[in-house]
Scaffold this motif. Structure first.
Motif, PDB file in Angstrom:
ATOM      1  N   LEU A   1       0.827  -1.209   0.000  1.00 40.54           N
ATOM      2  CA  LEU A   1       0.000   0.000   0.000  1.00 40.54           C
ATOM      3  C   LEU A   1       0.859   1.256   0.000  1.00 40.54           C
ATOM      4  N   LYS A   2       2.093   1.134  -0.451  1.00 41.06           N
ATOM      5  CA  LYS A   2       3.037   2.250  -0.417  1.00 41.06           C
ATOM      6  C   LYS A   2       2.461   3.490  -1.102  1.00 41.06           C
ATOM      7  N   TRP A   3       2.545   4.623  -0.395  1.00 42.38           N
ATOM      8  CA  TRP A   3       2.106   5.918  -0.910  1.00 42.38           C
ATOM      9  C   TRP A   3       0.599   6.024  -1.128  1.00 42.38           C
ATOM     10  N   CYS A   4      -0.201   5.133  -0.569  1.00 47.23           N
ATOM     11  CA  CYS A   4      -1.671   5.283  -0.617  1.00 47.23           C
ATOM     12  C   CYS A   4      -2.064   6.236   0.510  1.00 47.23           C
ATOM     13  N   LEU A   5      -2.002   7.529   0.245  1.00 48.28           N
ATOM     14  CA  LEU A   5      -2.026   8.538   1.299  1.00 48.28           C
ATOM     15  C   LEU A   5      -3.390   8.737   1.953  1.00 48.28           C
ATOM     16  N   GLU A   6      -4.452   8.194   1.383  1.00 49.58           N
ATOM     17  CA  GLU A   6      -5.787   8.360   1.968  1.00 49.58           C
ATOM     18  C   GLU A   6      -6.130   7.256   2.969  1.00 49.58           C
ATOM     19  N   ILE A   7      -5.246   6.309   3.138  1.00 45.03           N
ATOM     20  CA  ILE A   7      -5.496   5.208   4.080  1.00 45.03           C
ATOM     21  C   ILE A   7      -5.022   5.621   5.470  1.00 45.03           C
ATOM     22  N   SER A   8      -5.860   5.365   6.462  1.00 47.85           N
ATOM     23  CA  SER A   8      -5.572   5.774   7.842  1.00 47.85           C
ATOM     24  C   SER A   8      -5.536   4.558   8.771  1.00 47.85           C
ATOM     25  N   ASP A   9      -5.447   4.840  10.056  1.00 50.46           N
ATOM     26  CA  ASP A   9      -5.430   3.768  11.057  1.00 50.46           C
ATOM     27  C   ASP A   9      -6.673   2.892  10.974  1.00 50.46           C
ATOM     28  N   LEU A  10      -7.807   3.494  10.614  1.00 50.25           N
ATOM     29  CA  LEU A  10      -9.058   2.737  10.534  1.00 50.25           C
ATOM     30  C   LEU A  10      -8.963   1.633   9.488  1.00 50.25           C
ATOM     31  N   GLY A  11      -8.412   1.954   8.332  1.00 47.20           N
ATOM     32  CA  GLY A  11      -8.267   0.951   7.285  1.00 47.20           C
ATOM     33  C   GLY A  11      -7.321  -0.166   7.691  1.00 47.20           C
ATOM     34  N   ILE A  12      -6.208   0.176   8.345  1.00 46.88           N
ATOM     35  CA  ILE A  12      -5.246  -0.833   8.788  1.00 46.88           C
ATOM     36  C   ILE A  12      -5.865  -1.733   9.849  1.00 46.88           C
ATOM     37  N   GLU A  13      -6.714  -1.165  10.693  1.00 53.09           N
ATOM     38  CA  GLU A  13      -7.378  -1.976  11.728  1.00 53.09           C
ATOM     39  C   GLU A  13      -8.260  -3.047  11.089  1.00 53.09           C
ATOM     40  N   LEU A  14      -9.078  -2.641  10.128  1.00 55.72           N
ATOM     41  CA  LEU A  14      -9.947  -3.616   9.469  1.00 55.72           C
ATOM     42  C   LEU A  14      -9.125  -4.649   8.710  1.00 55.72           C
ATOM     43  N   LEU A  15      -8.066  -4.200   8.065  1.00 65.20           N
ATOM     44  CA  LEU A  15      -7.191  -5.112   7.324  1.00 65.20           C
ATOM     45  C   LEU A  15      -6.628  -6.189   8.250  1.00 65.20           C
ATOM     46  N   SER A  16      -6.191  -5.788   9.424  1.00 71.94           N
ATOM     47  CA  SER A  16      -5.594  -6.745  10.364  1.00 71.94           C
ATOM     48  C   SER A  16      -6.593  -7.783  10.848  1.00 71.94           C
TER      49      SER A  16
END
Length: 641
Positions: free
Chosen positions: A178-193
């Motif tokens: 997801l390198k340089w996908c600047l609109e992704i935040s902690d919320l997206g990473i939480e769901l991904l995990s």
């Protein structure tokens, strides 16, 4: 006796094995052109296909029915119409496992979904640098339920919403970038995990996430590799989370995380004794003694990078003593690296294969002698700007490091022809960088060409002693050369271009400010080097339209060209832009013989496929708004100079 009839009677499965062993695309092409039986074997056993023009897509897939990898990255005009024609070719597309779609622009979400569905067994997808790839596109891609690997680098339109859809739809993902996908935040990473529990590789470099994301990532039980370069909002607390989690972690890159200290690195090392790769470059002014002593637990460490940090004899001795199986170490731009430091390091790390000492400018021949004595299996050595080295260092390398494949001697002023003679014993060299080595001449280059026939990449930037004779030797001895930098080698003339025309594999050529090159030289070069895909002609001011016309005719594979400050005219520029059907990146600054109307016509001719263009700033107000808007709509990035 001609061996071809004997080979042509071999069973097809044996011929297929022979085909799979061929090292290069040119060898493969020669194989299929040899006879009908060889051509038939290639048709049946071809596994990868790179499409240059959308109108040939269906024909090629019908011709090669067993494709596993479909590369559309150099086919930006691909649109929904071309994809819709694939619906009736399910026999040919159902075997596609890998789909490369980076830098596309013409597909809509429905077109992408259709493409993904006809490739029903899709496992790997690459949509990096797709300008228009946003959340709707992510929704379309999420129907690939069997996806295991996905690259979304610099998809600037994807937000947490799009990532959530992919995480839910592609639950089998094992690798995600997801390198340089600047609109992704902690919320997206939480769901991904929570949803992608099988992830083994994750790249979140340069995202605007905080240490909270690392807390979620710490819960990923199967994660083995984590790249988190340049996370400016992450601090030691985040690394503490990782130190306590990610039980399977084997490799981590925390370089350029400016708010991370030795304390955070200490947490990573203490929590993961089985680490194989650690990159902590450009983070610390100095690595603390406490952290260094914990290196004793990293018995299996293979790679460590400490670029930019202050090091000492004692710190490298600790690494040498405890990390006996190191294969790669990076000390680029490290302060206080001395000969004694290197002697201490290599005394224990005898298995080193890659060593980066870029800008360690206090090193002398003594350090290189120690390296060559201890590290006989060295494959890659970077010595850029180590200006105290002399021919003695190259003598040591030529005597003891015979497996060396890559050597960077850029700006090493002590390198001379005699040294290159010594170095020519390293016959396995694939990449050699000699830029700014002003004491070498054609004679030295001939030594390299005579014995280093495997070279694929050669950098001669500003080597003022290199001329036509050197290029003649190069074209005779280094037939496999693919990448060459001749910028500012002002002694090169059209005769040198004639020599280069014999390098059929040449694909990347930089030749800035070669004022002795004319249209005739470019013509002969283009006719011989039909594989050229990147060409830099900046400030080649004596090339006339005659050369550019031949370039347009022969160099149909060109994807990137720099014409800044060239003497090309309206007609020449339009001819290039019409005929270069693979062109994606063009630099067109300071073309004094091209009018505004010429620019307008040229851009219209290639606007369907152009992804990047560099123009003079004044043209922003002189070109029609229609062409500028169309370029933007097609995903073309315009850079105004």
């Amino acid at each position: 006796m001609n061996s071809l009839p004997v080979l042509s009677h071999l069973p097809s499965d044996i011929l297929a094995i022979i085909l799979s062993k061929l090292p290069s695309s040119s060898d493969t092409k020669s194989f299929r052109l040899a006879c009908k039986s060889f051509h038939g074997v290639d048709l049946v056993h071809r596994r990868s296909l790179r499409v240059l023009r959308p109108e040939f897509l269906t024909t090629l897939l019908t011709k090669f029915p067993h494709i596993h990898t479909l590369d559309l990255s150099v086919c930006p005009p691909l649109d929904d119409v071309a994809v819709s024609a694939l619906v009736e070719l399910t026999e040919s597309t159902r075997g596609v496992k890998r789909l490369i779609m980076s830098r596309l622009a013409g597909l809509s979400p429905s077109g992408l979904e259709g493409l993904v569905r006809v490739c029903g067994g899709l496992e790997v997808a690459d949509v990096s640098y797709w300008c228009g790839f946003g959340d709707r596109m992510a929704f379309a891609l999420s129907c690939a339920e069997g996806l295991r690997e996905l690259r979304m680098d610099k998809c600037l339109g994807v937000s947490d919403v799009g990532l959530a859809k992919i995480a839910v739809g592609c639950g089998k993902l094992e690798k995600l970038s997801l390198k340089w996908c600047l609109e992704i935040s902690d919320l997206g990473i939480e769901l991904l995990s929570k949803k992608c529990v099988h992830l083994k590789f994750l790249d979140i470099s340069y995202l605007k996430v905080t240490s909270e994301s690392l807390r979620f990532i710490g819960n990923m039980q199967k994660l083995e590799e984590l790249a988190m370069v340049g996370l400016k909002l992450v601090d030691d607390i985040g690394l503490h989370f990782l130190g306590k989690g990610c039980p399977s972690l084997k490799a981590i890159d925390v370089s350029r995380c400016i708010n991370v200290s030795s304390s955070g690195l200490f947490s990573i090392i203490r929590g993961h004794h089985s680490l194989l790769q650690l990159n902590a470059g450009y983070n610390f002014f100095e690595i603390s003694t406490t952290v260094l002593h914990w290196f004793k637990d990293l018995k299996n460490l293979k790679t460590i990078r400490l670029d930019g940090a202050r090091v000492s004899d004692s710190s490298l001795q600790i690494i040498s003593t405890n990390c006996r199986f190191l294969a790669e170490i990076g000390l680029s731009k490290c302060r206080c690296v001395t000969d004694e430091c290197i002697v201490q390091l290599v005394s224990g790390c005898v298995t080193l294969k890659i060593l980066d000492l870029t800008c360690c400018n206090a090193l002398t021949d003594l350090a290189i002698a120690a390296i060559t004595d201890s590290c006989r299996n060295l494959l890659c050595l970077k010595l850029e700007s180590c200006s105290l080295l002399t021919e003695k260092s190259l003598d040591s390398l030529g005597l003891r490091c015979l497996l060396l494949e890559e050597l960077d001697l850029t700006d090493c002023s002590g390198v001379n022809d005699k040294g290159l003679n010594y170095l020519s014993n390293c016959s396995e060299l694939v990449c050699l960088k000699l830029g700014l080595c002003t004491n070498i001449s054609d004679k030295g280059l001939s030594y390299i060409a005579s014995n280093c026939s495997k070279i694929l990449e050669l950098d001669l930037y500003r080597c003022l002693g290199i001329g036509d004779d050197g290029l003649a030797a190069l074209s005779s001895g280094c037939k496999k050369l693919k990448k060459l930098n001749l910028s500012y080698c002002t002694e090169v003339t059209d005769l040198g271009m004639k020599s280069l025309s014999r390098l059929e594999e040449l694909s990347d050529l930089e030749m800035r400010s070669l004022s002795n090159i004319t249209g005739a030289g470019l013509s002969v070069l283009a006719a011989g080097c039909e594989r050229l895909s990147e060409l830099d002609l900046k400030h080649c001011e004596n090339i006339t339209d005659l050369g550019f016309w031949d370039l347009a005719y022969y160099s149909r594979n060109l994807r990137q060209i720099n014409l800044c400050n060239c003497a090309i005219s309206d007609v020449g520029l339009c001819m290039l832009m019409v005929n270069l059907t693979c062109l994606q990146d063009a630099k067109l600054v300071s073309l004094k013989n091209v009018s505004v109307n010429g620019f307008e016509l040229a851009l219209r001719a290639c606007c369907m496929r152009l992804k990047k263009v560099k123009l003079l700033g004044c043209l922003k107000f002189q070109l029609s708004s229609q062409i500028l808007e169309y370029l933007w709509a097609r995903g073309c990035r315009i850079r105004w100079d």
